[in-house]
Design a protein around this motif. Structure first.
Motif, short mmCIF file in Angstrom:
data_model
loop_
_atom_site.label_atom_id
_atom_site.label_comp_id
_atom_site.label_asym_id
_atom_site.label_seq_id
_atom_site.Cartn_x
_atom_site.Cartn_y
_atom_site.Cartn_z
N VAL A 65 0.84 -1.21 0.00
CA VAL A 65 0.00 0.00 0.00
C VAL A 65 0.87 1.24 0.00
O VAL A 65 0.62 2.21 -0.76
N PHE A 66 1.91 1.27 0.83
CA PHE A 66 2.81 2.41 0.84
C PHE A 66 3.60 2.52 -0.47
O PHE A 66 3.87 3.62 -0.95
N MET A 67 3.94 1.39 -1.06
CA MET A 67 4.70 1.41 -2.31
C MET A 67 3.85 1.90 -3.48
O MET A 67 4.39 2.45 -4.45
N PHE A 68 2.53 1.72 -3.40
CA PHE A 68 1.64 2.15 -4.48
C PHE A 68 1.11 3.57 -4.27
O PHE A 68 0.24 4.00 -5.06
N GLN A 69 1.58 4.28 -3.28
CA GLN A 69 1.11 5.64 -3.06
C GLN A 69 1.40 6.53 -4.27
O GLN A 69 2.39 6.35 -4.98
N HIS A 70 0.52 7.49 -4.50
CA HIS A 70 0.63 8.31 -5.71
C HIS A 70 1.81 9.28 -5.65
O HIS A 70 2.57 9.41 -6.62
N ASP A 71 1.98 9.96 -4.53
CA ASP A 71 2.98 11.02 -4.45
C ASP A 71 4.36 10.52 -4.06
O ASP A 71 5.36 10.93 -4.67
N ASN A 72 4.45 9.68 -3.07
CA ASN A 72 5.75 9.26 -2.57
C ASN A 72 5.94 7.75 -2.55
O ASN A 72 6.74 7.22 -1.78
N VAL A 80 6.79 2.63 -6.33
CA VAL A 80 6.47 2.20 -7.69
C VAL A 80 6.49 3.38 -8.65
O VAL A 80 7.11 3.33 -9.73
N ASN A 81 5.83 4.47 -8.30
CA ASN A 81 5.86 5.66 -9.15
C ASN A 81 7.24 6.29 -9.22
O ASN A 81 7.63 6.84 -10.25
N HIS A 82 7.98 6.18 -8.12
CA HIS A 82 9.33 6.74 -8.13
C HIS A 82 10.22 6.01 -9.14
O HIS A 82 11.00 6.64 -9.87
N VAL A 83 10.07 4.69 -9.21
CA VAL A 83 10.90 3.91 -10.14
C VAL A 83 10.40 4.08 -11.58
O VAL A 83 11.18 4.34 -12.51
N LEU A 84 9.07 3.93 -11.78
CA LEU A 84 8.54 3.96 -13.13
C LEU A 84 8.56 5.36 -13.74
O LEU A 84 8.83 5.51 -14.95
N HIS A 85 8.28 6.38 -12.94
CA HIS A 85 8.17 7.73 -13.48
C HIS A 85 9.46 8.54 -13.32
O HIS A 85 9.96 9.12 -14.29
N THR A 124 6.35 6.49 -17.64
CA THR A 124 5.03 7.11 -17.61
C THR A 124 5.17 8.62 -17.69
O THR A 124 6.20 9.20 -17.27
N ASP A 125 4.14 9.26 -18.25
CA ASP A 125 4.18 10.72 -18.38
C ASP A 125 3.98 11.42 -17.04
O ASP A 125 4.50 12.52 -16.83
N LYS A 126 3.23 10.81 -16.16
CA LYS A 126 2.96 11.38 -14.84
C LYS A 126 2.75 10.25 -13.86
O LYS A 126 2.46 9.11 -14.27
N PRO A 127 2.87 10.50 -12.56
CA PRO A 127 2.64 9.44 -11.57
C PRO A 127 1.23 8.89 -11.69
O PRO A 127 0.26 9.62 -11.91
N SER A 128 1.11 7.58 -11.56
CA SER A 128 -0.16 6.89 -11.73
C SER A 128 -0.84 6.65 -10.40
O SER A 128 -0.18 6.53 -9.36
N PHE A 129 -2.17 6.57 -10.45
CA PHE A 129 -2.96 6.15 -9.29
C PHE A 129 -3.13 4.64 -9.38
O PHE A 129 -3.78 4.13 -10.30
N TRP A 130 -2.57 3.93 -8.42
CA TRP A 130 -2.57 2.48 -8.45
C TRP A 130 -3.66 1.86 -7.60
O TRP A 130 -4.02 0.69 -7.81
N LEU A 131 -4.19 2.58 -6.65
CA LEU A 131 -5.18 2.02 -5.73
C LEU A 131 -6.60 2.44 -6.06
O LEU A 131 -7.53 2.11 -5.33
N ASN A 143 -6.12 0.92 -12.85
CA ASN A 143 -4.81 0.40 -12.42
C ASN A 143 -4.91 -0.45 -11.16
O ASN A 143 -3.97 -1.17 -10.83
N SER A 144 -6.04 -0.36 -10.45
CA SER A 144 -6.18 -1.15 -9.23
C SER A 144 -6.15 -2.64 -9.52
O SER A 144 -5.70 -3.43 -8.69
N PHE A 145 -6.62 -3.04 -10.71
CA PHE A 145 -6.59 -4.45 -11.07
C PHE A 145 -5.14 -4.93 -11.18
O PHE A 145 -4.80 -6.02 -10.69
N TYR A 146 -4.29 -4.14 -11.81
CA TYR A 146 -2.89 -4.53 -11.96
C TYR A 146 -2.15 -4.50 -10.62
O TYR A 146 -1.26 -5.32 -10.38
N ALA A 147 -2.53 -3.56 -9.76
CA ALA A 147 -1.92 -3.52 -8.44
C ALA A 147 -2.29 -4.77 -7.64
O ALA A 147 -1.44 -5.40 -7.01
N LEU A 148 -3.56 -5.15 -7.70
CA LEU A 148 -4.00 -6.36 -6.99
C LEU A 148 -3.34 -7.60 -7.56
O LEU A 148 -2.92 -8.50 -6.82
#
Length: 328
Positions: free
Chosen positions: A156-163, A166-171, A177-184, A188-193
């Motif tokens: 849950v902490f790794m999928f956070q939008h701002d910090n 996952v977004n830190h590595v991918l973006h 990615t063009d911008k940080p994604s919402f994973w929860l 995108n929640s399906f891929y996170a699950l």
């Protein structure tokens, strides 16, 4: 004049019969001892699983809402009304349940397939001896050994939008990615699950396949290598056929485990899962404990149980026929 009383001679049982008669009580005690030892576990199983199951089936035939929580026995009978509402796919309740069921089927197929593929590949790779293999095996089993809540909360902490990591590595680092994604939330929640489920489940497949590989004689691989068979040919001709009984049980266990999984989506998304990750287990929970319609929720649970029993029975029938055909 004296008379002599003739007494009938006492018949004595043969020694063999007497010995068997004396041994019979001891044999009965030995035979009944395992069942007596299992009796507490059976009673506990009856109390924990079977009794709630029977109560849930009874509740599925009642109009049990929040108005009858204090004394659910007084709730009026609805017959098959709750089942009709659940399978009426043109109505909102049935349509939502069908969507949740289809999401769960797709999620289960992808998760089971990826868990089996990654676990089998890792087990085959770890079959050869090399330095650090023991440490690597221990690291592979960490996701399986961690408690579910600890592991999922970390994600849950790794999928956070701002910090989140996952977004830190991918973006930020890989610029994928063009911008940080919402994973929860959202699609995108399906891929996170799915990511969390595969990360948590593939070590179990790795452990089972590793145990199955120990029963394959090394002479088969050596003979195949002498005949010029490559790595893929040895895996295809020796490893996979030899692991067929293990894989049959493994796939069934992963399917039942994943299809019924409640802890992972509940901890990952909370009480209300996104529509893209609305699994049946969470959907039934929402229908029962959020909308307070326990009758409909119980009917959905019974339908889920019947579906899993049908799938399990069909799967066992197909695999048993496959084994008999292979033996012939």
């Amino acid at each position: 004049m004296t008379t002599t009383a003739f007494k009938e001679p006492v018949r004595q049982a043969p020694s063999g019969v007497a010995a068997r008669a004396s041994r019979r009580p001891g044999r009965l005690r030995r035979l009944s001892l395992p069942y007596l030892l299992l009796l507490p576990a059976l009673l506990l199983e009856l109390l924990v699983h079977l009794v709630p199951m029977v109560i849930g089936v009874v509740m599925s035939f009642k109009e049990l809402t929040q108005f009858y929580i204090r004394d659910w026995g007084t709730a009026p009978w609805s017959g098959l009304g709750n089942y009709q509402v659940s399978v009426d796919f043109d109505a909102p309740v049935g349509e939502a349940l069908l969507h949740s069921f289809l999401v769960t089927v797709g999620f289960t197929l992808l998760s089971v397939g990826l868990c089996w593929l990654i676990g089998t590949a890792a087990a085959v790779f770890m079959q050869d001896t090399f330095r650090g293999r023991g440490l690597l095996r221990a690291l592979f089993l960490v996701p399986y050994a961690l408690p579910v809540y600890t592991a999922v909360i970390t994600w849950v902490f790794m999928f956070q939008h701002d910090n989140g990591l996952v977004n830190h590595v991918l973006h930020d680092q890989l610029h994928l990615t063009d911008k940080p994604s919402f994973w929860l939330i959202g699609d995108n929640s399906f891929y996170a699950l799915l990511t969390v489920s595969v990360w948590k489940g593939w070590p179990f497949a790795f452990l089972i396949v590793t145990a199955g590989l120990q029963n394959i004689p090394r002479e088969l691989y050596e003979a195949a290598a002498l005949d010029g068979a490559g790595t893929w040919q040895r895996i295809r001709r020796i490893t996979l056929p030899s692991l067929r009984p293990v894989n049959q049980v493994l796939v069934l266990a992963l399917f039942l485990w994943t299809f019924n999984d409640f802890n992972t989506p509940y901890v990952l998304f909370g009480k209300s899962a996104p529509e893209a990750a609305d699994l049946v287990s969470v959907h039934i929970y929402q229908s029962s404990f959020v909308t307070w319609n326990f009758g409909t929720g119980s009917a959905m649970s019974v339908l889920l149980l019947l579906f899993l029993l049908a799938v399990t029975g069909g799967y066992l029938l197909l695999t048993s026929r496959g084994r008999r055909a292979a033996d012939v």
